[in-house]
Design an enzyme around this catalytic site. Structure first.
Site, PDB file in Angstrom:
ATOM      1  N   PRO A   1       0.965  -1.169  -0.240  1.00 53.06           N
ATOM      2  CA  PRO A   1      -0.248  -0.058   0.139  1.00 53.06           C
ATOM      3  C   PRO A   1       0.714   1.275  -0.088  1.00 53.06           C
ATOM      4  O   PRO A   1       1.799   1.378   0.690  1.00 53.06           O
ATOM      5  CB  PRO A   1      -0.978   0.172   1.276  1.00 53.06           C
ATOM      6  CG  PRO A   1      -0.413  -1.360   1.959  1.00 53.06           C
ATOM      7  CD  PRO A   1       0.481  -2.025   1.220  1.00 53.06           C
ATOM      8  N   GLU A   2       0.415   2.506  -0.709  1.00 50.33           N
ATOM      9  CA  GLU A   2       1.339   3.587  -0.796  1.00 50.33           C
ATOM     10  C   GLU A   2       0.149   4.660  -0.198  1.00 50.33           C
ATOM     11  O   GLU A   2      -0.962   4.189   0.367  1.00 50.33           O
ATOM     12  CB  GLU A   2       1.532   3.827  -2.096  1.00 50.33           C
ATOM     13  CG  GLU A   2       2.389   2.800  -2.958  1.00 50.33           C
ATOM     14  CD  GLU A   2       2.758   3.287  -4.523  1.00 50.33           C
ATOM     15  OE1 GLU A   2       2.946   4.416  -4.773  1.00 50.33           O
ATOM     16  OE2 GLU A   2       2.924   2.248  -5.122  1.00 50.33           O
TER      17      GLU A   2
ATOM     18  N   HIS B   1      -5.420 -15.162  10.150  1.00 55.37           N
ATOM     19  CA  HIS B   1      -4.585 -14.002   9.845  1.00 55.37           C
ATOM     20  C   HIS B   1      -5.465 -12.572  10.235  1.00 55.37           C
ATOM     21  O   HIS B   1      -4.950 -11.584  10.118  1.00 55.37           O
ATOM     22  CB  HIS B   1      -4.303 -13.704   8.188  1.00 55.37           C
ATOM     23  CG  HIS B   1      -3.833 -14.958   7.730  1.00 55.37           C
ATOM     24  ND1 HIS B   1      -2.652 -15.409   7.909  1.00 55.37           N
ATOM     25  CD2 HIS B   1      -4.030 -15.800   6.672  1.00 55.37           C
ATOM     26  CE1 HIS B   1      -2.385 -16.647   7.319  1.00 55.37           C
ATOM     27  NE2 HIS B   1      -3.073 -16.782   6.432  1.00 55.37           N
TER      28      HIS B   1
ATOM     29  N   ARG C   1       0.696 -11.950   5.443  1.00 54.66           N
ATOM     30  CA  ARG C   1       2.124 -11.855   5.053  1.00 54.66           C
ATOM     31  C   ARG C   1       2.878 -11.328   6.479  1.00 54.66           C
ATOM     32  O   ARG C   1       4.024 -11.592   6.503  1.00 54.66           O
ATOM     33  CB  ARG C   1       2.472 -11.416   3.954  1.00 54.66           C
ATOM     34  CG  ARG C   1       2.066 -11.789   2.448  1.00 54.66           C
ATOM     35  CD  ARG C   1       2.193 -11.112   1.407  1.00 54.66           C
ATOM     36  NE  ARG C   1       3.645 -11.282   1.023  1.00 54.66           N
ATOM     37  CZ  ARG C   1       4.130 -10.873   0.050  1.00 54.66           C
ATOM     38  NH1 ARG C   1       3.460 -10.131  -0.897  1.00 54.66           N
ATOM     39  NH2 ARG C   1       5.409 -10.714  -0.256  1.00 54.66           N
TER      40      ARG C   1
ATOM     41  N   ARG D   1      21.768  15.219  -6.041  1.00 56.16           N
ATOM     42  CA  ARG D   1      21.280  13.829  -6.006  1.00 56.16           C
ATOM     43  C   ARG D   1      21.815  13.220  -7.505  1.00 56.16           C
ATOM     44  O   ARG D   1      20.971  13.462  -8.402  1.00 56.16           O
ATOM     45  CB  ARG D   1      19.953  13.546  -5.864  1.00 56.16           C
ATOM     46  CG  ARG D   1      19.723  13.338  -4.150  1.00 56.16           C
ATOM     47  CD  ARG D   1      18.551  12.929  -3.908  1.00 56.16           C
ATOM     48  NE  ARG D   1      18.090  12.996  -2.273  1.00 56.16           N
ATOM     49  CZ  ARG D   1      17.964  12.041  -1.731  1.00 56.16           C
ATOM     50  NH1 ARG D   1      17.936  10.767  -2.103  1.00 56.16           N
ATOM     51  NH2 ARG D   1      17.719  12.138  -0.391  1.00 56.16           N
TER      52      ARG D   1
END
Ligand SMILES: [Zn+2]
Length: 276
Positions: A2-3, A93, A112, A155
């Site tokens: 997830p973002e 879970h 997970r 950078r």
């Protein structure tokens, strides 16, 4: 993974059921997620009233009435599922479950087990080891072209990789980095230090727009993301480049084909014709 939009979607789904409510019953069904739960975790949450919920980067922060903040990270596959009525049928879970004084059940299901939870003083939560040093919120006022240029100064890395660095900007992962670069017409391999001026402006706007659109769509469900109702997000249906290798670029007037390359071990999808 997830973002920001997926986490924001989950936070917004939880808010009407948790804000102002008392956590009447809390149960940790195992002692650890990615890391051990804090000592006395369930007992410390039980009986607390939720003052408010917010998001910082990919963390959901639940502020409690005793000055503690309940930090939640969904990891790779974590889901926060709400239901009301009788006791839910707990599933394998379901690692943390709770019931509010209104009778809503919340199950944290994480197959997970890369998720995490912690309890930390609200007043000090920005200094928690997982939050300290994280860059500005991309939808907040502190994120601007000038701020981005400063963060990218010197950078010598590709802009795509720089966007995944949480010190540059918070909450962006592989999907939204690809989509924002496509929308702003910037090549993923361009050196980060060369994203300046009009390009930095365009990128900041594109990041804001793609995240806002994704939140409105309930996030992207590629594998694991579910909204708190159990519904899928549907932003994946409007991806411009992500997971669209070999398909025509959707940008008006562009005749390019979406390509996939690997950068720092992750797939990058982009259009070589309109991204420079
Ligand atoms: Zn294109």
């Amino acid at each position: 993974m997830p973002e920001l939009p997926e986490v924001e979607t989950v936070m917004r789904g939880l808010t009407p059921r948790l804000e102002g409510r008392i956590l009447a019953h809390v149960e940790a069904r195992r002692p650890d997620l990615r890391w051990p739960l804090p000592d006395g975790f369930a007992g410390r949450l039980t009986g607390r009233r939720v003052v408010g919920l917010r998001r910082r980067a990919k963390y959901i922060l639940v502020d409690l009435d005793d000055g503690a903040c309940w930090m939640i990270h969904l990891g790779m596959s974590g889901r926060m599922l709400l239901s009301n009525g009788g006791d839910p049928a707990f599933e394998k879970h379901d690692h943390v479950v709770l019931r509010t004084d209104e009778g809503w059940w919340l199950r944290f299901n994480d197959a997970r087990r890369f998720g995490m939870m912690d309890l930390w003083p609200t007043a000090d939560v920005e200094n928690h080891r997982l939050l300290a040093g994280i860059g500005p919120e991309p939808l907040g006022n502190a994120f601007s072209a000038t701020a981005l240029e400063t963060a990218l100064e010197g950078r010598q890395t590709a802009i795509k990789a720089a966007l995944l660095d949480q010190r540059v900007v918070a909450g962006i992962g592989n999907i939204y980095a690809c989509e924002a670069l496509h929308r702003s017409g910037i090549a993923p391999k361009r050196l980060a230090l060369n994203v300046r001026g009009a390009r930095a402006d365009a990128l900041v706007s594109a990041i804001g727009a793609v995240l806002t659109d994704a939140i409105a769509a309930g996030g992207s469900s590629l594998r694991d993301h579910r909204q708190t109702s159990g519904e899928l997000g549907y932003f994946q249906h409007t991806f411009g480049v992500y997971d669209r290798e070999g398909q025509p670029c959707p940008k008006e007037g562009c005749r390019g084909t979406v390509q996939r390359i690997v950068q720092t071990g992750r797939s990058t999808f982009y259009c070589p014709s309109c991204q420079r």
